[in-house]
Design a protein around this motif. Sequence first.
Motif, short mmCIF file in Angstrom:
data_model
loop_
_atom_site.label_atom_id
_atom_site.label_comp_id
_atom_site.label_asym_id
_atom_site.label_seq_id
_atom_site.Cartn_x
_atom_site.Cartn_y
_atom_site.Cartn_z
N PHE A 121 0.84 -1.20 0.00
CA PHE A 121 0.00 0.00 0.00
C PHE A 121 0.87 1.26 0.00
O PHE A 121 0.62 2.21 -0.76
CB PHE A 121 -0.92 0.00 1.21
N LYS A 122 1.90 1.28 0.84
CA LYS A 122 2.82 2.42 0.85
C LYS A 122 3.55 2.56 -0.47
O LYS A 122 3.69 3.66 -1.01
CB LYS A 122 3.82 2.26 1.99
N LEU A 123 4.01 1.43 -1.01
CA LEU A 123 4.71 1.46 -2.29
C LEU A 123 3.78 1.91 -3.40
O LEU A 123 4.20 2.62 -4.33
CB LEU A 123 5.28 0.08 -2.60
N GLY A 124 2.51 1.52 -3.33
CA GLY A 124 1.54 1.97 -4.33
C GLY A 124 1.36 3.48 -4.32
O GLY A 124 1.19 4.10 -5.37
N GLY A 125 1.40 4.10 -3.13
CA GLY A 125 1.32 5.55 -3.07
C GLY A 125 2.51 6.22 -3.74
O GLY A 125 2.35 7.21 -4.47
N VAL A 126 3.71 5.68 -3.51
CA VAL A 126 4.90 6.24 -4.15
C VAL A 126 4.83 6.05 -5.65
O VAL A 126 5.13 6.97 -6.44
CB VAL A 126 6.16 5.57 -3.57
N THR A 127 4.44 4.85 -6.09
CA THR A 127 4.32 4.57 -7.52
C THR A 127 3.28 5.47 -8.18
O THR A 127 3.50 5.99 -9.28
CB THR A 127 3.95 3.10 -7.73
N MET A 128 2.16 5.68 -7.51
CA MET A 128 1.12 6.56 -8.04
C MET A 128 1.63 7.98 -8.21
O MET A 128 1.37 8.63 -9.23
CB MET A 128 -0.09 6.54 -7.11
N ALA A 129 2.37 8.48 -7.24
CA ALA A 129 2.86 9.85 -7.30
C ALA A 129 3.83 10.04 -8.46
O ALA A 129 3.69 10.99 -9.25
CB ALA A 129 3.53 10.21 -5.98
N ALA A 163 -9.17 18.70 -21.68
CA ALA A 163 -8.01 18.68 -20.77
C ALA A 163 -8.37 18.00 -19.45
O ALA A 163 -7.60 17.20 -18.92
CB ALA A 163 -7.52 20.10 -20.53
N LYS A 164 -9.56 18.31 -18.92
CA LYS A 164 -9.99 17.67 -17.68
C LYS A 164 -10.17 16.17 -17.86
O LYS A 164 -9.81 15.37 -16.98
CB LYS A 164 -11.29 18.31 -17.20
N LEU A 165 -10.73 15.77 -19.00
CA LEU A 165 -10.91 14.34 -19.26
C LEU A 165 -9.56 13.63 -19.38
O LEU A 165 -9.41 12.49 -18.91
CB LEU A 165 -11.73 14.14 -20.55
N ALA A 166 -8.59 14.29 -20.02
CA ALA A 166 -7.26 13.69 -20.13
C ALA A 166 -6.61 13.52 -18.76
O ALA A 166 -5.99 12.48 -18.48
CB ALA A 166 -6.38 14.57 -21.03
N ILE A 167 -6.76 14.52 -17.90
CA ILE A 167 -6.20 14.42 -16.54
C ILE A 167 -6.91 13.33 -15.75
O ILE A 167 -6.27 12.55 -15.03
CB ILE A 167 -6.30 15.78 -15.84
N LEU A 168 -8.23 13.26 -15.87
CA LEU A 168 -9.00 12.23 -15.15
C LEU A 168 -8.60 10.84 -15.62
O LEU A 168 -8.41 9.92 -14.80
CB LEU A 168 -10.49 12.46 -15.37
N LEU A 169 -8.45 10.67 -16.93
CA LEU A 169 -8.03 9.37 -17.47
C LEU A 169 -6.64 9.01 -17.00
O LEU A 169 -6.37 7.85 -16.64
CB LEU A 169 -8.10 9.41 -19.00
N LEU A 170 -5.75 9.98 -16.99
CA LEU A 170 -4.38 9.75 -16.53
C LEU A 170 -4.36 9.23 -15.09
O LEU A 170 -3.70 8.23 -14.79
CB LEU A 170 -3.56 11.04 -16.64
N TRP A 171 -5.11 9.89 -14.21
CA TRP A 171 -5.07 9.51 -12.81
C TRP A 171 -5.80 8.19 -12.55
O TRP A 171 -5.41 7.43 -11.65
CB TRP A 171 -5.65 10.63 -11.95
N CYS A 172 -6.84 7.89 -13.30
CA CYS A 172 -7.51 6.60 -13.15
C CYS A 172 -6.58 5.45 -13.54
O CYS A 172 -6.45 4.46 -12.81
CB CYS A 172 -8.78 6.56 -13.99
N VAL A 173 -5.92 5.59 -14.68
CA VAL A 173 -4.97 4.56 -15.11
C VAL A 173 -3.80 4.47 -14.14
O VAL A 173 -3.32 3.37 -13.81
CB VAL A 173 -4.49 4.86 -16.55
N THR A 174 -3.33 5.61 -13.67
CA THR A 174 -2.21 5.63 -12.74
C THR A 174 -2.54 4.90 -11.44
O THR A 174 -1.73 4.10 -10.94
CB THR A 174 -1.81 7.09 -12.44
N ILE A 175 -3.71 5.16 -10.88
CA ILE A 175 -4.10 4.52 -9.62
C ILE A 175 -4.22 3.02 -9.80
O ILE A 175 -3.76 2.23 -8.95
CB ILE A 175 -5.39 5.15 -9.10
N ILE A 176 -4.84 2.59 -10.90
CA ILE A 176 -5.01 1.15 -11.13
C ILE A 176 -3.67 0.46 -11.29
O ILE A 176 -3.40 -0.59 -10.66
CB ILE A 176 -5.90 0.92 -12.37
N LEU A 177 -2.78 1.03 -12.11
CA LEU A 177 -1.47 0.41 -12.33
C LEU A 177 -0.63 0.41 -11.06
O LEU A 177 0.11 -0.56 -10.81
CB LEU A 177 -0.73 1.16 -13.44
N SER A 178 -0.73 1.45 -10.25
CA SER A 178 0.12 1.57 -9.07
C SER A 178 -0.24 0.55 -7.99
O SER A 178 0.66 0.09 -7.26
CB SER A 178 0.04 2.99 -8.51
N PHE A 179 -1.52 0.20 -7.90
CA PHE A 179 -1.95 -0.69 -6.83
C PHE A 179 -2.23 -2.11 -7.31
O PHE A 179 -2.88 -2.89 -6.61
CB PHE A 179 -3.18 -0.12 -6.14
#
Length: 383
Positions: A121-129, A163-179
């Motif tokens: 979980f901690k590593l996932g936070g670092v990876t997400m950031a 632009a908002k949709l691109a940022i939202l998509l980026l963070w959704c993919v980032t969270i899934i991949l990180s955890f």
Amino acid sequence: MENKLEQDQEATTVLYSNLSTQNISTTDKSLCYSLQCYMVLTTQEQKAISSICFLAGPVTFLANILVLLTIASSTALRRRPSYLFISSLALADMFASCFFTISFLDFHLLSQRDDANLYLFKLGGVTMAFTGSVGSLLLTALDRYLCIYQASNYKLLLTRTRAKLAILLLWCVTIILSFLPLMGWRCKTWLDRPCSRLFPYVDRHYLASWTGLQLVMLFLIIVAYPLILWKANRHEANMGGPKLGRQSVKGQARMRMDIQLAHTFSLILLILAICWLPVLSFMLVDVRVTLTNKQQRMFAFCSTLCLVNSCVNPLLYALRCRELRGEMLALIECCKACREHALGHTHGQITDSSSGKKSKNPAVSGSNPEIVSRSADRQQNSI
């Protein structure tokens, strides 16, 4: 008597297993039975890394908080897609300053032995950031690419909603991949192969996938900025050389702008290469071979460069922008004016209670946000 012999045999077995665990380097370097295999830093190295984290972490957090507050307080900046991408970058770097500093020091300095789920979980936070930071850098590079290659259709192609949709998509993919490791994509053999020797419980195939994604994003960033610079120089050449008077002044101004643009892009690419390529190189090597303790210590120092990159990003992408600097000055002046107004109001209440008369501070009352904003605009034009 027999019970005593059995206890002695059990004690001997436990002692032998502990000694074999401590001396795994003499038997098989690919084996690892405890988190001690990953806690390889010496006392001097722990002090050095803790100094870097304690210095870069708070600076990164405060700088990115200032950028976020500046953009959030300005209606003009919030409407532009470029500053939305910079906000995403500042948010990711702010997360990196918190997650990386806490988890890194907790593991390497305090030798905290968490269970698999808590560590992942901690590593996932670092990876997400860090994934969000590199992804936001890519969005910023693509924004600048579209701005110069599709100048006439830029506002139609990249709207605020897109632009908002691109940022939202980026963070959704980032969270899934990180955890994904926390969700189940982890090594099934405790800490042995195919576990990574850089991160406990992390499968090497996942590490290879994440490293490949980071390399692809960095490659796109590195390709985008030279293309932007080439297009700018080509546009300058097509406009023709300066001839007389005002055209000569404009030509010199464009030349200075091109030189400044080249310096900025070169600095961006240089810092990206210095901060990320060593870390990603160690990860690629870890996928193929078993790293030694010396290589693990080198990786620990190289990983702090990622935090340094998050510390430098506000200077490269935000504070070098004149418009954002002007809004930041306006925000600071407004905060000062509010503070002086609060102090003056408190002083006025004390005076009223003692004299029974109302008083007003004209200097404070004249410091309204509109006047401050206009003064900041004049300062912005003079920078």
